[in-house]
Design an enzyme around this catalytic site. Structure first.
Site: not given
Length: 348
Positions: A239, A243, A252
């Site tokens: 990805r 998100h 993160y």
């Protein structure tokens, strides 16, 4: 591990130049859609949006492996797969603007995209079991991310499919992150594919940034599934973006994901380079593909903007074929409330 591009030329894959062109065309369509949808959301044109940049090869390869009558059960990040299966882009945009997901009259056998994590997996087992009960030959492909494999729905869906020999391909797009949680922090299994053993089915991994490898793997998966052997496929992809548009991935993860280059390289650039090397496309063909994708999107946005906003009473539609008495009562109360007080204003 299924890999084609990195190991072979097109002549050695069993696929044709037309197959490669079709995959590249749909990857370009998907990338253009993702970019436009992200831009539209950023200006407040629609609600939150889950980008899928980096996963185009995984989804297009899976879509091209499906027969016309195979049923797709998508998740919220499966927009590329939906587009390649024939869902109009305007339908997906309208869903993000509050409409029922499939507003047009297309006849694509596809379920509404599931936003709750993993809830579509037991549904897929049910679709496959229904095919068996009715003696039909279609199969089902259900999409989910690596995070969904930590849900009970994953266990229940695969367990039922394994016990009842349901013709289902369980297609896990392992993009490296379950929101902010890396795979190694949510399972001690060697891989997602290895989980298939517990349910009496085959598991396989595929290079998810290679659309031809994914197509080959999913085609083999459907062959097994139609013979009464459901399959779990782990598509290894990455990805590239957040998100959702509410996420900040810089909080993160850093720029070095610690994954091999074949998994993190942009799949569109990679496959375009492959197609050029194999003399499948040239500059003129690529320009035409991009222009066609942009025109399709222009028409989709115009259609979405011309569609009146849905009334709040439509919340009660598209759930049951016949509205149960309790919901019918609630709908009447809602309509009466709006008549007394006027329509809801979300800005208020």
């Amino acid at each position: 591990m299924h890999r084609l591009i990195a190991e072979r030329g097109l002549d050695d894959t069993g696929f044709t130049a037309d197959d490669a062109r079709a995959a590249l065309r749909d990857m370009i369509r998907a990338r253009r859609f993702d970019e436009r949808a992200l831009a539209l959301q950023r200006r407040g044109w629609m609600s939150g949006y889950p980008p899928f940049r980096g996963q185009e090869a995984s989804q297009i390869g899976a879509a091209h492996a499906m027969r016309d009558d195979d049923v797709l059960l998508p998740t919220y990040r499966s927009n590329a797969l939906q587009l390649a299966r024939g869902v109009p882009p305007s339908d997906i945009l309208l869903f993000r603007r509050g409409h029922a997901e499939y507003d047009s009259d297309h006849d694509v056998p596809v379920f509404p995209q599931a936003v709750p994590i993993g809830s579509q997996i037991p549904h897929a087992a049910g679709v496959g079991m229904a095919a068996n009960y009715h003696g039909d030959d279609y199969g089902a492909l259900v999409c989910f991310g690596d995070g969904a494999t930590s849900e009970g729905d994953f266990h229940e869906g695969l367990n039922f499919a394994g016990v009842f020999d349901a013709p289902v391909v369980f297609f896990c797009e392992n993009n490296g992150w379950a929101i902010s949680l890396p795979r190694e922090r949510q399972t001690a299994s060697e891989s997602i594919a290895a989980k298939a053993d517990a349910y009496g089915m085959d598991g396989m991994q595929v290079d998810g940034n290679d659309p031809l490898a994914v197509r080959e793997a999913v085609e083999r998966g459907f062959e097994k599934a139609r013979a009464g052997e459901p399959v779990l496929i782990e598509s290894l992809t990455y990805r590239q973006g957040p998100h959702t548009t509410a996420d900040d991935p810089s909080r993160y993860r850093d720029d070095d994901p610690g994954l091999p280059e074949w998994r993190t390289r942009d799949p569109l650039d990679r496959f375009e380079s492959f197609c050029r090397e194999q003399e499948v496309v040239d500059d003129a063909a690529l320009d035409a593909m991009r222009d066609d994708a942009d025109e399709e999107l222009r028409e989709a946005v115009e259609r979405a903007e011309a569609t009146p906003e849905p009334g709040t009473d439509e919340l009660f539609d598209n759930v049951y074929e016949e509205l149960p008495p309790e919901l019918a009562r609630q709908r009447e109360e809602h309509v009466a409330f709006v008549e007394r007080n006027g329509p809801f204003d979300i800005e208020r």
